[in-house]
Design a protein around this motif. Structure first.
Motif, mmCIF file in Angstrom:
data_model
loop_
_atom_site.group_PDB
_atom_site.id
_atom_site.type_symbol
_atom_site.label_atom_id
_atom_site.label_comp_id
_atom_site.label_asym_id
_atom_site.label_seq_id
_atom_site.Cartn_x
_atom_site.Cartn_y
_atom_site.Cartn_z
ATOM 1 N N PRO A 113 0.720 -1.366 -0.036
ATOM 2 C CA PRO A 113 -0.040 -0.057 0.138
ATOM 3 C C PRO A 113 1.006 1.460 0.155
ATOM 4 C CG PRO A 113 0.051 -1.104 2.096
ATOM 5 C CD PRO A 113 0.973 -1.867 1.384
ATOM 6 N N VAL A 114 0.630 2.338 -0.628
ATOM 7 C CA VAL A 114 1.374 3.545 -0.852
ATOM 8 C C VAL A 114 0.443 4.794 -0.591
ATOM 9 C CG1 VAL A 114 3.040 4.823 -2.266
ATOM 10 C CG2 VAL A 114 2.938 2.580 -2.537
ATOM 11 N N LEU A 115 -0.608 4.871 -1.166
ATOM 12 C CA LEU A 115 -1.469 6.163 -0.972
ATOM 13 C C LEU A 115 -2.807 5.667 -0.554
ATOM 14 C CD1 LEU A 115 -0.539 8.356 -4.002
ATOM 15 C CD2 LEU A 115 0.447 8.568 -1.888
ATOM 16 N N PRO A 149 9.064 11.629 4.102
ATOM 17 C CA PRO A 149 10.096 11.155 3.664
ATOM 18 C C PRO A 149 10.267 10.008 2.481
ATOM 19 C CG PRO A 149 8.737 9.746 5.309
ATOM 20 C CD PRO A 149 7.919 11.177 4.778
ATOM 21 N N SER A 150 11.564 9.997 2.198
ATOM 22 C CA SER A 150 11.790 8.968 0.998
ATOM 23 C C SER A 150 10.947 7.749 1.221
ATOM 24 C CB SER A 150 13.422 8.827 0.847
ATOM 25 O OG SER A 150 13.560 8.429 -0.328
ATOM 26 N N GLY A 151 10.379 7.373 0.268
ATOM 27 C CA GLY A 151 9.462 6.241 0.006
ATOM 28 C C GLY A 151 8.151 6.480 0.478
ATOM 29 N N ALA A 152 7.709 7.732 0.964
ATOM 30 C CA ALA A 152 6.298 8.013 1.135
ATOM 31 C C ALA A 152 5.381 7.818 0.231
ATOM 32 C CB ALA A 152 6.430 9.249 2.019
ATOM 33 N N LEU A 182 2.183 9.636 -6.152
ATOM 34 C CA LEU A 182 1.178 10.797 -6.190
ATOM 35 C C LEU A 182 1.444 11.300 -7.563
ATOM 36 C CD1 LEU A 182 -1.233 12.261 -5.216
ATOM 37 C CD2 LEU A 182 0.252 13.533 -3.900
ATOM 38 N N MET A 183 2.550 11.853 -7.725
ATOM 39 C CA MET A 183 2.614 12.630 -9.180
ATOM 40 C C MET A 183 2.317 11.902 -10.343
ATOM 41 S SD MET A 183 5.881 15.107 -9.609
ATOM 42 C CE MET A 183 5.294 16.255 -8.581
ATOM 43 N N ARG A 184 2.548 10.609 -10.229
ATOM 44 C CA ARG A 184 2.379 9.875 -11.493
ATOM 45 C C ARG A 184 1.019 9.252 -11.412
ATOM 46 N NH1 ARG A 184 8.044 6.009 -11.283
ATOM 47 N NH2 ARG A 184 9.045 7.317 -12.342
ATOM 48 N N CYS A 185 0.248 9.146 -10.414
ATOM 49 C CA CYS A 185 -1.155 8.997 -10.427
ATOM 50 C C CYS A 185 -1.820 10.339 -11.189
ATOM 51 C CB CYS A 185 -1.786 8.706 -9.212
ATOM 52 S SG CYS A 185 -1.357 7.143 -8.564
ATOM 53 N N ILE A 186 -1.340 11.392 -10.715
ATOM 54 C CA ILE A 186 -2.043 12.670 -11.210
ATOM 55 C C ILE A 186 -1.602 12.904 -12.690
ATOM 56 C CG2 ILE A 186 -1.795 15.282 -11.365
ATOM 57 C CD1 ILE A 186 -1.007 14.975 -8.175
ATOM 58 N N PRO A 226 3.433 7.806 4.632
ATOM 59 C CA PRO A 226 3.363 6.519 4.228
ATOM 60 C C PRO A 226 1.905 5.851 4.770
ATOM 61 C CG PRO A 226 5.565 6.673 5.192
ATOM 62 C CD PRO A 226 4.709 8.020 5.481
ATOM 63 N N HIS A 227 1.310 5.191 3.779
ATOM 64 C CA HIS A 227 0.069 4.722 3.820
ATOM 65 C C HIS A 227 -0.260 4.003 5.263
ATOM 66 C CE1 HIS A 227 -3.324 1.928 3.133
ATOM 67 N NE2 HIS A 227 -3.772 3.157 2.363
ATOM 68 N N ASP A 228 0.604 3.058 5.480
ATOM 69 C CA ASP A 228 0.532 2.284 6.858
ATOM 70 C C ASP A 228 0.424 2.891 8.076
ATOM 71 O OD1 ASP A 228 3.867 0.795 6.811
ATOM 72 O OD2 ASP A 228 3.148 2.726 6.133
#
Lengths: 256, 239
Positions: free
Chosen positions: B31-33, B51-54, B59-63, B233-235
């Motif tokens: 899970p990411v977002l 943070p890195s990996g968040a 998100l940008m690529r989903c947009i 981060p999602h979790d």
């Protein structure tokens, strides 16, 4: 914008064996569709059915005819269908020898298609042929030479000129760059991309090379065992593949 | 629930949820977002913070519709209306990208053999800008980004990391896109070029672009950000 091609539930079986099954999609003018999958996945069977080289077992392929609008290509008479494939369509074969007439000159290979659409004036045909040889980066000094004396890359470019000279609205390509060495491949890809986008030609390209579709195709269809397992925008399918098989394909690319 | 937006809203992200399922690694689920929401108006520059990996790049690529979210959607102002890019047909996504949505990715990915100047002109040519004007605009921007003129006729494949990044910036900012996505555009740039990018981003904001950016450089971030959107981060967000 009107659909150029409407494919519905297209199926081709060879006896008990399935070539491709239940394929449906629409193609719009200027759109480039890539079909990828491993050998035997049914992509060439599908392309042959779409391009009137092979009659499907079920389903329809409707094309936006200039006068009649969307028409099932298999409802046309044989001469009508042949006329369509020789003028409004182009078919670029994997092996240039299948798409060229090897016993006539390069100029005649290009001019012949023009004569099929009614051109009769020899001088005009020759000028147009020269113009197209230049567009595909073949020295016009070679116009009277037989294609057999050309390199593989030149033969493939000649095949492309022969197909594009009648200003088709739809071109089918089967592995157009495989069998060529990489430097020739890059040049050919660049050429295809430029011509297709400049002329606004719609294209269906079958290939196993994901690099080719990333460069050329707007959208992608991934085939496996005759079925379409995933389709969508090219960079989305390649960068965020959803299906296990697409993930396998994408992860199998060798890094350079 | 349908949200309503006023006419100044350029990007709306609604309940965006993105995870990855790695089928080749025993269907590992990452899970990411998780249900991200925000809206951005013309003239705003939102910097993604986390943070890195968040999941900032995700998100940008989903947009950009490069990644496919599991839930939610992204709306982009296109032809005066908000278009759902998440569920659009490929040809519509490409049209939104061509005319309304510019994206500076982390790495330059272009067709081999094409000279730099031509690459930068190309987005203008596809919008129907005349060859001469396209050439002038591309040249002006390349000069501003300190790419020496002697390199303009060369393909950027052999350029240094920083030069490639500037070509990457030029081929996006040459068009006045209403919406811009910038993924670490200053990562490999020296101080002067960083400053130039800050100016270009500020100018884009001033003409009314809405911008989403990732900038690790605090100086750049502080110079361009009009607001900060935190990506967790999602979790952790779920906990």
């Amino acid at each position: 914008m009107n659909k150029l091609l409407q494919v519905h539930d297209l199926t081709k079986t060879y006896g008990a064996r399935t070539g491709c099954a239940n394929v449906s999609f629409d193609l719009y003018p200027g759109e480039v569709l890539g079909i990828v999958g491993e050998s035997g996945s049914g992509k060439t069977t599908l392309l042959r059915c779409l391009s009137a080289q092979l009659e499907p077992s079920a389903g329809t392929v409707a094309y936006d005819m200039r006068v009649k609008g969307l028409t099932d290509i298999w409802s046309l008479s044989e001469p009508e269908r042949r006329m369509l494939t020789r003028t409004d369509w182009g078919i670029v074969h994997q092996n240039a020898r299948d798409g060229l007439r090897m016993e006539v000159s390069a100029g005649a290979n290009v001019g012949e298609r023009l004569m099929a659409v009614g051109a009769r004036h020899y001088g005009n045909i020759r000028t147009e042929a020269e113009d197209w040889l230049t567009k595909v980066e073949i020295d016009t000094g070679r116009i009277d030479d037989l294609p057999a004396s050309f390199s593989g890359g030149m033969q493939q470019r000649l095949q492309i000129a022969r197909n594009l000279v009648t200003q088709p609205r739809l071109v089918f390509m089967d592995e157009p760059t495989s069998g060529l060495d990489v430097s020739v491949q890059a040049r050919l890809l660049d050429l295809i991309r430029t011509l297709v986008s400049r002329l606004g030609i719609a294209c269906v390209i079958v290939t196993h090379d994901l690099g080719v579709v990333r460069l050329l195709a707007h959208r992608l269809m991934v085939m496996r065992r005759g079925q379409v397992v995933e389709q969508g925008l090219t960079d989305q399918v390649l960068d965020d593949p959803q299906h296990a098989y697409t993930q396998l394909l994408v992860s199998s690319i060798l890094p350079v | 629930m349908t949200m309503t937006y006023d006419d100044t809203v350029m990007i709306a992200v609604e309940a965006l949820t993105k995870s990855f399922t790695l089928h080749l690694q025993g269907a590992t689920h990452i899970p990411v977002l998780g249900r991200m929401d925000f809206a951005l108006s013309a003239g705003e520059c939102a910097v993604l913070d986390g943070p890195s990996g968040a999941g900032k790049s995700t998100l940008m690529r989903c947009i950009y519709a490069n990644y496919l979210p599991q839930q939610g959607r992204v709306l982009i102002r296109h032809d005066g209306a908000l278009a759902d890019i998440t569920h659009a047909e490929p040809r519509t996504i490409l049209d939104i990208r061509r005319r309304s949505l510019g994206y500076v990715s982390q790495f330059l990915r272009v067709i081999p053999r094409i000279p730099t100047l031509q690459l930068v002109m190309e987005p203008l040519l596809t919008l129907g800008v005349a060859e001469e004007e396209a050439r002038t605009r591309a040249a002006t921007l390349l000069a501003r980004l300190r790419i020496p003129e002697r390199m303009w006729h060369l393909p950027p494949g052999t350029f240094s990391g920083g030069e490639q990044q500037r070509v990457n910036i030029a081929r996006v900012l040459v068009v006045d896109y209403p919406v811009l996505l910038l993924d670490e555009p200053t990562a490999s740039l020296d101080a002067d070029n960083r400053q130039t990018v800050v100016e270009l981003v500020t100018e884009a904001c001033a003409r009314g672009a809405a911008i989403v950016g990732i900038f690790h450089d605090a100086l750049v971030r502080d110079a361009v950000a009009t607001r900060v959107i935190s990506v967790t981060p999602h979790d952790r967000a779920a906990a």
